[in-house]
Design an enzyme around this catalytic site. Sequence first.
Site, short mmCIF file in Angstrom:
data_model
loop_
_atom_site.label_atom_id
_atom_site.label_comp_id
_atom_site.label_asym_id
_atom_site.label_seq_id
_atom_site.Cartn_x
_atom_site.Cartn_y
_atom_site.Cartn_z
CB CYS A 130 -0.96 -0.03 1.18
SG CYS A 130 -2.34 1.15 1.05
CG HIS A 251 -3.83 -4.07 2.06
ND1 HIS A 251 -2.97 -3.74 3.09
CD2 HIS A 251 -4.25 -2.90 1.51
CE1 HIS A 251 -2.87 -2.42 3.15
NE2 HIS A 251 -3.64 -1.89 2.20
CD GLU A 253 -1.74 -6.93 4.36
OE1 GLU A 253 -2.13 -5.79 4.68
OE2 GLU A 253 -1.26 -7.20 3.23
#
Length: 421
Positions: A130, A251, A253
């Site tokens: 990000c 993202h 994760e």
Amino acid sequence: MDSDLSVSIPRVLIVSRRCVRKSKFVDFVGEYHLDLIVGYGAVPVIVPRVSGVNKLLDSFEPIHGVLLCEGEDIDPSLYDAESTNLSPEELEQIRRLHASDTAIDREKDSIEFRLAKLCLERNIPYLGICRGSQVLNVACGGTLYLDIEKEISNTFAKSQRVKHIDYDNYDGHRHVIKVIESSPLHHWFKDSLEEGKMEISVNSYHHQGVKRLAQRFVPMAYAPDGLIEAFYDPDAYNPEEGKFIMGLQFHPERMRQPDTDQFDYPGCPKAYQEFVKAVIVYQKKLDSTTSVPKPMNLNQEMENKRKVILWSFSFARNMFTTGQELHPSKESELKAGAEFPQCNTALSQQENRLEQIGATVRNGGSYIERLQLNEESESLAKNVMGEMSIEQLSDLLPFYHVMGQICSEVLERKLNGINCQ
């Protein structure tokens, strides 16, 4: 055993983000990042976003990897923001809509840009998620859109617009990206791609993004509106060799199924897995350049020559420091053929020093000739090193620094008759 283990585990620096909780500032890093770093074999070292830390980054050495993630908008002055057609009214709308992001944090900028440039100089593995991807792009000369919705989305029909952020559904929000063939991203997600398609659905929440990609990078994925969602440096990507420079705007994760830790795709954690793999290799390479070599075993002939050299130097040094003349009865103690240690001071200073200590040894003339040759060699070495890259010089410096320390310590111990084994 525990202390040995703490030294052997590679270190990944992660800069915290500041927020306000109960009327006080609090620093935090998302646990998803930390869990993945630990799970693949590295230890996360959190760099607090505190005033003055940018001047103390040497204290966090050794640095084996850097992961930069969430945070506020980067100060536009850092990437010389190109002229925009946005009106003052539109800029104010952006500030109100994205209030938590548009509050620029210059202290965090300072810390993260120093770390990013350090990684680029030393080829330290770097993963940007990000904001971290935006830091990487700007650090290399790229630029950003001030606001994706107003500068990109509004140019498309409503049915074709991509929603890059959903404040009401952070983790659940998804949008499609197209993966570039043969890129690392393609390799990680290839088993999840439908036949004939190169698309996956990703989670993201950002209102800015890459406008002009820095020249050294290659895109790995695009959103349907053309925004670059992932990029990397192909010349600095080989996890097996400790190389990893990459930015992901989305993202991975957070791409997990509701109420579970199961990822949307098996490839989601791959960025962290390959990043840590590179970190581990980088640590091994770094340790190998700073390890202390084992003492050399000398045969009897070499040992005798070494003693002659050390004794001659010790004798001459004592004469120089005390100002005493060489007594004729002691001349035999200054062995003919003994070599004085070479140094890098000017030739005239060396000649004066030889005169001061009354150096009438039979090899004095040849020694001065060697000094002249040394000066020529030193000049040539400077020219050669002037052509070397910062990375190459950075690799050489710690090696010769350690060798110099070892040489000084061993010489001092030998002169004092202390066993170095």
